[in-house]
Design a protein around this motif. Structure first.
Motif, PDB file in Angstrom:
ATOM      1  N   ILE A 287       0.846  -1.196   0.000  1.00  0.00           N
ATOM      2  CA  ILE A 287       0.000   0.000   0.000  1.00  0.00           C
ATOM      3  C   ILE A 287       0.880   1.244   0.000  1.00  0.00           C
ATOM      4  N   LEU A 288       0.488   2.228  -0.810  1.00  0.00           N
ATOM      5  CA  LEU A 288       1.160   3.521  -0.851  1.00  0.00           C
ATOM      6  C   LEU A 288       0.184   4.598  -0.386  1.00  0.00           C
ATOM      7  N   ILE A 289       0.639   5.441   0.551  1.00  0.00           N
ATOM      8  CA  ILE A 289      -0.164   6.573   1.015  1.00  0.00           C
ATOM      9  C   ILE A 289       0.635   7.847   0.765  1.00  0.00           C
ATOM     10  N   LEU A 290       0.049   8.772   0.020  1.00  0.00           N
ATOM     11  CA  LEU A 290       0.674  10.058  -0.258  1.00  0.00           C
ATOM     12  C   LEU A 290      -0.009  11.113   0.597  1.00  0.00           C
ATOM     13  N   GLY A 291       0.743  11.755   1.486  1.00  0.00           N
ATOM     14  CA  GLY A 291       0.156  12.641   2.481  1.00  0.00           C
ATOM     15  C   GLY A 291      -0.225  11.834   3.707  1.00  0.00           C
ATOM     16  N   GLY A 292      -1.188  12.357   4.470  1.00  0.00           N
ATOM     17  CA  GLY A 292      -1.652  11.606   5.636  1.00  0.00           C
ATOM     18  C   GLY A 292      -0.618  11.480   6.729  1.00  0.00           C
ATOM     19  N   GLY A 293       0.158  12.554   6.958  1.00  0.00           N
ATOM     20  CA  GLY A 293       1.220  12.491   7.945  1.00  0.00           C
ATOM     21  C   GLY A 293       0.758  12.312   9.373  1.00  0.00           C
ATOM     22  N   ASP A 294      -0.559  12.430   9.635  1.00  0.00           N
ATOM     23  CA  ASP A 294      -1.071  12.197  10.982  1.00  0.00           C
ATOM     24  C   ASP A 294      -1.223  10.715  11.307  1.00  0.00           C
ATOM     25  N   GLY A 295      -1.092   9.843  10.291  1.00  0.00           N
ATOM     26  CA  GLY A 295      -1.137   8.403  10.541  1.00  0.00           C
ATOM     27  C   GLY A 295      -2.523   7.800  10.630  1.00  0.00           C
ATOM     28  N   MET A 296      -3.575   8.609  10.472  1.00  0.00           N
ATOM     29  CA  MET A 296      -4.937   8.075  10.585  1.00  0.00           C
ATOM     30  C   MET A 296      -5.267   7.113   9.444  1.00  0.00           C
ATOM     31  N   ALA A 297      -4.856   7.473   8.225  1.00  0.00           N
ATOM     32  CA  ALA A 297      -5.108   6.574   7.099  1.00  0.00           C
ATOM     33  C   ALA A 297      -4.322   5.272   7.267  1.00  0.00           C
ATOM     34  N   VAL A 298      -3.100   5.364   7.776  1.00  0.00           N
ATOM     35  CA  VAL A 298      -2.309   4.149   8.032  1.00  0.00           C
ATOM     36  C   VAL A 298      -3.025   3.267   9.043  1.00  0.00           C
ATOM     37  N   ARG A 299      -3.569   3.884  10.074  1.00  0.00           N
ATOM     38  CA  ARG A 299      -4.332   3.121  11.082  1.00  0.00           C
ATOM     39  C   ARG A 299      -5.438   2.295  10.440  1.00  0.00           C
ATOM     40  N   GLU A 300      -6.176   2.904   9.515  1.00  0.00           N
ATOM     41  CA  GLU A 300      -7.275   2.185   8.866  1.00  0.00           C
ATOM     42  C   GLU A 300      -6.752   1.083   7.948  1.00  0.00           C
ATOM     43  N   VAL A 301      -5.659   1.336   7.236  1.00  0.00           N
ATOM     44  CA  VAL A 301      -5.077   0.327   6.347  1.00  0.00           C
ATOM     45  C   VAL A 301      -4.641  -0.904   7.129  1.00  0.00           C
ATOM     46  N   LEU A 302      -4.090  -0.694   8.315  1.00  0.00           N
ATOM     47  CA  LEU A 302      -3.565  -1.808   9.106  1.00  0.00           C
ATOM     48  C   LEU A 302      -4.665  -2.673   9.711  1.00  0.00           C
ATOM     49  N   ARG A 303      -5.915  -2.322   9.516  1.00  0.00           N
ATOM     50  CA  ARG A 303      -7.005  -3.189   9.966  1.00  0.00           C
ATOM     51  C   ARG A 303      -7.102  -4.455   9.111  1.00  0.00           C
ATOM     52  N   TYR A 304      -6.430  -4.472   7.960  1.00  0.00           N
ATOM     53  CA  TYR A 304      -6.479  -5.631   7.064  1.00  0.00           C
ATOM     54  C   TYR A 304      -5.259  -6.505   7.328  1.00  0.00           C
ATOM     55  N   PRO A 305      -5.460  -7.737   7.760  1.00  0.00           N
ATOM     56  CA  PRO A 305      -4.321  -8.592   8.138  1.00  0.00           C
ATOM     57  C   PRO A 305      -3.427  -9.003   6.983  1.00  0.00           C
ATOM     58  N   ASP A 306      -3.924  -8.926   5.734  1.00  0.00           N
ATOM     59  CA  ASP A 306      -3.096  -9.349   4.607  1.00  0.00           C
ATOM     60  C   ASP A 306      -2.192  -8.237   4.082  1.00  0.00           C
ATOM     61  N   VAL A 307      -2.219  -7.064   4.717  1.00  0.00           N
ATOM     62  CA  VAL A 307      -1.298  -5.985   4.339  1.00  0.00           C
ATOM     63  C   VAL A 307       0.111  -6.356   4.782  1.00  0.00           C
ATOM     64  N   GLN A 308       1.039  -6.314   3.845  1.00  0.00           N
ATOM     65  CA  GLN A 308       2.434  -6.666   4.139  1.00  0.00           C
ATOM     66  C   GLN A 308       3.325  -5.447   4.312  1.00  0.00           C
ATOM     67  N   SER A 309       3.047  -4.388   3.569  1.00  0.00           N
ATOM     68  CA  SER A 309       3.863  -3.177   3.692  1.00  0.00           C
ATOM     69  C   SER A 309       3.029  -1.945   3.389  1.00  0.00           C
ATOM     70  N   VAL A 310       3.324  -0.882   4.120  1.00  0.00           N
ATOM     71  CA  VAL A 310       2.688   0.409   3.901  1.00  0.00           C
ATOM     72  C   VAL A 310       3.798   1.451   3.772  1.00  0.00           C
ATOM     73  N   THR A 311       3.809   2.150   2.648  1.00  0.00           N
ATOM     74  CA  THR A 311       4.777   3.226   2.439  1.00  0.00           C
ATOM     75  C   THR A 311       4.034   4.545   2.499  1.00  0.00           C
ATOM     76  N   LEU A 312       4.385   5.369   3.485  1.00  0.00           N
ATOM     77  CA  LEU A 312       3.752   6.677   3.622  1.00  0.00           C
ATOM     78  C   LEU A 312       4.743   7.754   3.221  1.00  0.00           C
ATOM     79  N   VAL A 313       4.319   8.627   2.312  1.00  0.00           N
ATOM     80  CA  VAL A 313       5.162   9.717   1.818  1.00  0.00           C
ATOM     81  C   VAL A 313       4.518  11.034   2.236  1.00  0.00           C
ATOM     82  N   ASP A 314       5.197  11.761   3.116  1.00  0.00           N
ATOM     83  CA  ASP A 314       4.696  13.057   3.570  1.00  0.00           C
ATOM     84  C   ASP A 314       5.853  14.039   3.593  1.00  0.00           C
ATOM     85  N   LEU A 315       5.602  15.248   3.111  1.00  0.00           N
ATOM     86  CA  LEU A 315       6.686  16.211   2.906  1.00  0.00           C
ATOM     87  C   LEU A 315       7.345  16.645   4.204  1.00  0.00           C
TER      88      LEU A 315
END
Length: 513
Positions: A287-315
């Motif tokens: 999963i790629l997240i652009l923005g979302g530096g507060d981590g809320m979107a990452v929190r929701e993504v991690l609710r799925y157990p089959d997620v292996q990696s999350v890359t968050l890009v925030d300036l």
């Protein structure tokens, strides 16, 4: 007769003073431009206005300098006035905005005054150098020193001034610099100085030092008026002003004084943003997240157990740092940034996509609204073309797209942009887009666009446990738009046109200006 050594010493000081006042002058200009973009929005428009007004005022000041009979006296008075007007510009504008709710008139009045005084400096210094008989004096030497000072200021402002001082303290510090130049000039040219100049300088310098000593209290007073709740964190970074407020268990984040989330209702926004794409994606390992530096979107993504990696890009590295390390703020994202599957990259999203080679199953775009051209470029065909190149063949991407109610044409411009963006799976065709919306009390009706190179799946969404808002029924209803939000004609946004910024500003101005 003045000794040659004394003449050379005073000439050297005047050249050094030219360097220092050039730094201060450009810092005032940058403070005014930054303040106007913070408080008025549309950074490109505000920076253009500030630069144009400042340079015009400098030209007027250079012309007016011919009417100053005593060059040294005029130079000292210019420094004292610059120290007062420029030094107190930041505190005055912040407090005026907090108490009165507007800032345009005092900002531009201060800018014109500072520009006129700054424009008078070089001609007056040149005349003083001639009057003292400085050997080897050349006017181009003064200009060269002035330009070097401007270069130093332009480099120091984002790297040192903003991170370490903030706008209010920076204004006072450089006001103090102008006053220090005036004070040392009065000492070195004491046979030309007057008692009135010395007294006024001393009062101005003392007032500036007292204000600087209490600058944190001034910031607190301004922010207490600007924000309803207690300010628990306030920082200026090279990228933006970060403010976090709290009232009991309610936490709100503001960037450049614009609300980003309220902990009472952020679940509505983030569940609507994340879960339709995550639920409908055939695969969601990377999963790629652009923005979302507060981590809320990452929190929701991690609710799925089959997620292996999350890359968050925030300036802004400071945003991701405080939402990782601050005990109260990290609780809001449930410690998402400490999950070993999450990688944080602090970089411009466009630059990241240009160098990145990974392929992602889902891309979530949670970037700030396109209220300036620098942000609008992240909502263009060209940007979406980069995003989709990093998307798997059946991957999905979703972007927040502003309010389909308050900025209706801007929302549908984002949809049109996606539908006409390059489709690498089907050359000659655009992307497939499904617009939808959700009501978030802090923002009003808010829109999103789910996009794919292939057809977006229409099946019911299967949601993880623990959600507070989104259901399958809500998802289907979200795809329906009432008559006052339904699609209207809008041009696609491109790097050449940037129509989106105009749509956005016109929409919000219609409702709130």
């Amino acid at each position: 007769m003045t000794p040659i050594g004394a003449v050379d010493a005073r000439a050297a000081w005047l050249l050094a003073a030219t360097f220092l006042i050039a730094i201060a002058g450009l810092i005032y200009e940058l403070i005014a431009a930054t303040l106007s973009s913070y408080l008025l929005g549309d950074s490109v428009r505000q920076f253009s206005l500030v630069i144009g007004i400042f340079l015009s005022a400098m030209g007027l000041g250079a012309w007016l300098s011919r009417f100053v009979d005593q060059a040294f006296s005029g130079f000292v008075w210019a420094q004292i006035l610059l120290g007062v007007v420029g030094g107190f510009m930041g505190p005055f504008l912040f407090l005026n905005y907090a108490w009165m709710g507007h800032v345009e008139t005092p900002l531009y009045a201060a800018l014109i005054t500072i520009g006129i005084l700054s424009g008078m400096e070089i001609p007056l210094i040149a005349r003083v150098l001639e009057q003292i008989g400085a050997r080897k004096f050349r006017f181009e030497n003064v200009l060269s020193v002035d330009y070097v000072g401007a270069l130093v200021a332009s480099l120091a402002f984002p790297l040192l001034v903003i991170p370490h001082l903030g706008l209010m303290s920076a204004s006072l510090v450089f006001g103090g610099l102008n006053l220090a130049v005036a004070g040392l000039s009065l000492f070195l040219f004491r046979n030309w100085a007057t008692r009135t100049q010395v007294v006024v300088w001393a009062v101005a310098f003392a007032a500036t030092m007292i204000a600087l000593w209490h600058s944190e209290k001034l910031v607190s007073v301004a922010e207490a008026e600007l924000f309803e709740d207690d300010v628990i964190l306030s920082e200026a970074t090279p990228y933006q002003k970060i403010t976090v407020t709290r009232y009991r268990d309610r936490v709100r984040l503001f960037l450049d004084h614009s609300i980003q989330f309220d902990s009472l209702d952020e679940h509505r926004y983030h569940e609507a943003l994340v879960h339709p794409a995550m639920s409908l994606a055939p695969r969601r390992a990377d999963i790629l997240i652009l923005g979302g530096g507060d981590g809320m979107a990452v929190r929701e993504v991690l609710r799925y157990p089959d997620v292996q990696s999350v890359t968050l890009v925030d300036l802004d590295p400071r945003v991701t740092q405080i939402f990782r390390d601050h005990s109260m703020l990290s609780q809001l994202n449930e410690g998402a940034f400490n999950d070993p599957r999450v990688s944080i990259i602090n970089e411009d999203a466009w630059k990241f996509l240009e160098r990145d080679t990974r392929i992602y199953d889902v891309t979530i775009i949670d970037l700030p609204d396109p209220k300036s051209i620098s942000l609008s470029r992240l909502y263009t065909r060209q940007f979406y073309g980069l995003v989709v190149e990093r998307l798997s063949a059946q991957g999905l991407m979703v972007t927040q797209a502003g309010s389909p109610f308050f900025a209706r044409q801007a929302f549908w411009s984002v949809v049109e942009t996606l539908e006409t963006s390059r489709n690498p799976q089907h050359p000659g065709q655009g992307l497939n887009a499904v617009p939808y919306h959700s009501y978030v009390p802090s923002f009003g009706e808010w829109g999103f666009v789910l996009t794919s190179p292939e057809s977006v799946p229409t099946r019911d969404i299967e949601l993880p446990e623990g959600l507070q808002y989104l259901t399958s029924a809500v998802w289907h209803a979200a795809q329906e738009f009432g008559g006052d939000m339904d699609r209207i004609a809008a041009e696609p946004n491109t790097l050449q046109s940037h129509v989106l910024t105009g749509y956005y500003l016109d929409g919000w101005d219609y409702w709130f200006r």
